[in-house]
Scaffold this motif. Structure first.
Motif, mmCIF file in Angstrom:
data_model
loop_
_atom_site.group_PDB
_atom_site.id
_atom_site.type_symbol
_atom_site.label_atom_id
_atom_site.label_comp_id
_atom_site.label_asym_id
_atom_site.label_seq_id
_atom_site.Cartn_x
_atom_site.Cartn_y
_atom_site.Cartn_z
ATOM 1 N N SER A 55 28.902 -3.800 -25.291
ATOM 2 C CA SER A 55 28.167 -4.613 -26.260
ATOM 3 C C SER A 55 28.777 -4.530 -27.651
ATOM 4 O O SER A 55 28.909 -5.556 -28.343
ATOM 5 N N TYR A 56 29.149 -3.326 -28.078
ATOM 6 C CA TYR A 56 29.648 -3.161 -29.442
ATOM 7 C C TYR A 56 31.163 -3.336 -29.550
ATOM 8 O O TYR A 56 31.670 -3.812 -30.571
ATOM 9 N N LEU A 97 28.239 -11.452 -32.058
ATOM 10 C CA LEU A 97 27.339 -10.502 -32.708
ATOM 11 C C LEU A 97 25.987 -11.132 -33.012
ATOM 12 O O LEU A 97 24.946 -10.485 -32.882
ATOM 13 N N LEU A 125 24.055 -11.139 -29.858
ATOM 14 C CA LEU A 125 23.662 -9.776 -29.499
ATOM 15 C C LEU A 125 22.434 -9.327 -30.276
ATOM 16 O O LEU A 125 21.536 -8.681 -29.726
ATOM 17 N N TYR A 126 22.376 -9.678 -31.555
ATOM 18 C CA TYR A 126 21.257 -9.262 -32.399
ATOM 19 C C TYR A 126 20.128 -10.291 -32.408
ATOM 20 O O TYR A 126 18.951 -9.943 -32.341
ATOM 21 N N CYS A 173 14.929 -11.256 -25.377
ATOM 22 C CA CYS A 173 15.114 -10.168 -24.408
ATOM 23 C C CYS A 173 13.836 -9.347 -24.251
ATOM 24 O O CYS A 173 13.528 -8.888 -23.142
ATOM 25 N N ALA A 233 27.360 -12.659 -18.746
ATOM 26 C CA ALA A 233 28.481 -12.134 -19.524
ATOM 27 C C ALA A 233 29.816 -12.381 -18.833
ATOM 28 O O ALA A 233 30.809 -12.771 -19.463
ATOM 29 N N GLY A 282 27.711 -13.675 -25.087
ATOM 30 C CA GLY A 282 26.876 -12.950 -26.051
ATOM 31 C C GLY A 282 25.454 -12.772 -25.565
ATOM 32 O O GLY A 282 24.857 -11.688 -25.712
ATOM 33 N N LEU A 296 25.456 -10.054 -22.794
ATOM 34 C CA LEU A 296 25.542 -8.689 -23.331
ATOM 35 C C LEU A 296 24.215 -8.271 -23.971
ATOM 36 O O LEU A 296 23.804 -7.109 -23.859
ATOM 37 N N ALA A 297 23.542 -9.222 -24.646
ATOM 38 C CA ALA A 297 22.247 -8.899 -25.240
ATOM 39 C C ALA A 297 21.219 -8.566 -24.172
ATOM 40 O O ALA A 297 20.384 -7.662 -24.346
ATOM 41 N N PHE A 330 22.093 -4.919 -23.255
ATOM 42 C CA PHE A 330 22.036 -3.869 -24.269
ATOM 43 C C PHE A 330 20.617 -3.392 -24.523
ATOM 44 O O PHE A 330 20.309 -2.196 -24.430
ATOM 45 N N GLN A 331 19.718 -4.328 -24.825
ATOM 46 C CA GLN A 331 18.349 -3.938 -25.174
ATOM 47 C C GLN A 331 17.587 -3.305 -24.013
ATOM 48 O O GLN A 331 16.960 -2.248 -24.186
#
Length: 485
Positions: free
Chosen positions: A35-36, A68, A71-72, A78, A98, A123, A126-127, A130-131
């Motif tokens: 993710s990062y 990014l 992702l945020y 999510c 992804a 993106g 991945l989000a 990640f969460q």
């Protein structure tokens, strides 16, 4: 479904702090790394994309920015998906997104296609990994949670150190299209990591007790909120969200500009790129070490202040590093920045979990990431405009350091003044409730004693009456015998 088991924290379920949790930690380690590090690793192919589609540097820079932002910015989405379907299915579908996004991007005919495939589809995938991985990690660990968060956060620098040379090799051997295709195949491993996120199950005894309680109460169970906005009523969450948004304005700026800073001082490309390797190597060890320190008994109740210290450390490092005039100064800057950056990365979600608790964490992290998405889109471009206006990296690093330092004072001061007062008020209310309950109990006990005394007195009087009646009966029965004689 799984989300109800994982996110609500069913009664009787205790975080195992080990066991299958280590498998969950391994999956979270990989997901955090992808993710990062992936938005930074994609930048290796930018030169080929500029030549292929005849665009400028700003056009290719939007690829990482969109990654990014997705992702945020998709944090609330999510949160809704996790609360509705559970972590495991959301992560597995996200892994497919992804991977498919990168595979489709390898057939792109224009830069817009890459925006859509790599930026939006990958993106979003991945989000969606990640969460939920962070939510599951915090469900499986309680006492060892700071250490677990630190180890999982270490996936970011490890993946960056691996993906950067791998991407360069793929570019040299297969070109950007072949590199995108292979990276897309690698992202299928997100599905395997999602399969590791096994929901916690309720013990049989607790399940039977819960069923009996529900049957006895005979009340419909309240529906779970897909996105709980009540977290904004918590002063601690509001202070954390504001501080984190201000912090993100400057947190990611130095790693983006330090290589160009070294090139501006006249150093070679290889030596300049080595600075990021040094930063990532130090960051790799700083994150688990910070998690270990945060898990100590004396430190954990004060983890908010440790987090604010990490931000002050990071901000001061930026301010002092802005005065670097040679390569040795930049190396020292990268070492200290790696330490402070690792501390911030290891503690940010641990502090959020400590503030909002387990039940509201899934909604809280989504809303925080959404607020940080705005800062991510504003911070680096704003620093770039400042650089274009001044042509000096010193002002860029000074601005980044001031932003991070201000955020540290916001969360530290807010925690000391507002959150502490709120806890004291809550404690006072609890004490008042306890004292009221004690008084009520004493009153009930006194009334019971009074009623018992009355009953005893009436019982004695009734006994005396019965004795007198018995004596009268005896005299009545004995009287005829005397008259007969």
């Amino acid at each position: 479904m799984g989300g109800a088991v994982v996110d609500d924290g069913p009664p009787g379920v205790k975080a195992p702090d080990g066991g299958w949790g280590w498998a969950v930690l391994a999956g979270c380690f990989v997901i955090t790394g992808f993710s990062y590090a992936f938005p930074k690793a994609v930048s290796i192919f930018f030169k080929d994309l500029i030549q292929e589609f005849e665009v400028g540097h700003s056009a290719t820079a939007w690829i990482s920015s969109i990654l990014l932002a997705m992702l945020y910015g998709t944090g609330p989405l999510c949160s809704v998906l996790v609360n509705r379907f559970g972590c495991r299915p959301v992560m597995m579908v996200g892994g497919v997104f992804a991977s498919v996004g990168m595979i489709l991007a390898s057939f792109a005919k224009s830069i817009t296609h890459i925006y859509l495939c790599t930026g939006i589809i990958t993106g979003l995938g991945l989000a969606m990994n990640f969460q939920p991985s962070l939510i599951m990690l915090n469900c499986y660990f309680s006492e060892k949670r700071p250490l677990a968060n630190g180890l999982a956060a270490a996936g970011s620098p490890v993946a960056l150190c691996c993906l950067s040379p791998l991407g360069q090799t793929l570019q040299n051997q297969y070109g950007w299209r072949g590199g995108f295709l292979i990276l897309g195949g690698m992202l299928f491993n997100c599905c395997a990591c999602g399969a590791l996120m096994r929901p916690l199950s309720t013990p049989k005894k607790s399940q039977m007790l819960e069923e009996n309680t529900l049957l006895a109460a005979d009340k419909p169970k309240a529906k779970k909120k897909l996105l709980d906005f009540s977290v904004f009523k918590d002063r601690g969450f509001v202070i954390y969200a504001i501080a984190a948004s201000v912090m993100v304005l400057g947190l990611f700026v130095p790693p983006l500009f330090v290589v160009s800073y070294a090139k501006g001082l006249g150093y070679k490309d290889t030596n300049s790129a080595l600075l990021l390797t040094i930063l990532g190597f130090v960051d790799m060890f700083a994150r688990p070490a910070s998690g270990l320190i945060a898990g100590m008994k004396r430190v954990r109740p004060r983890s908010v202040y440790l987090f604010s210290f990490a931000m002050i450390f990071n901000g001061c490092t930026d301010i002092i590093g802005s005065q670097a005039k040679n390569y040795a100064g930049l190396v020292v800057f990268c070492i200290f920045f790696g330490i402070s950056y690792g501390m911030v990365g290891a503690l940010q979600f641990e502090v959020l979990m400590a503030i909002v608790g387990k039940e509201k964490f899934s909604s809280a992290i989504g809303l925080v990431l959404l607020m940080e998405a705005v800062a991510v889109l504003v911070g680096p471009p704003g620093a770039g405009r400042l650089l274009d206006a001044t042509h000096q990296y010193m002002y860029v690093f000074l601005l980044a350091g001031c932003e991070v330092t201000v955020s540290a004072f916001v969360i530290a001061t807010g925690n000391f003044l507002c959150i502490r007062r709120e806890r004291e008020d809550g404690q006072a209310k609890i004490e008042m409730a306890v004292s009221a309950a004690e008084l009520e109990g004493l009153n009930q006990a006194g009334s019971e004693e009074h009623d018992g005394g009355k009953k005893e007195q009436t019982g004695k009087e009734n006994g005396k009456v019965r004795v007198l009646k018995g004596q009268e009966d005896m005299t009545v029965t004995e009287a005829p015998e005397d008259t007969g004689n």
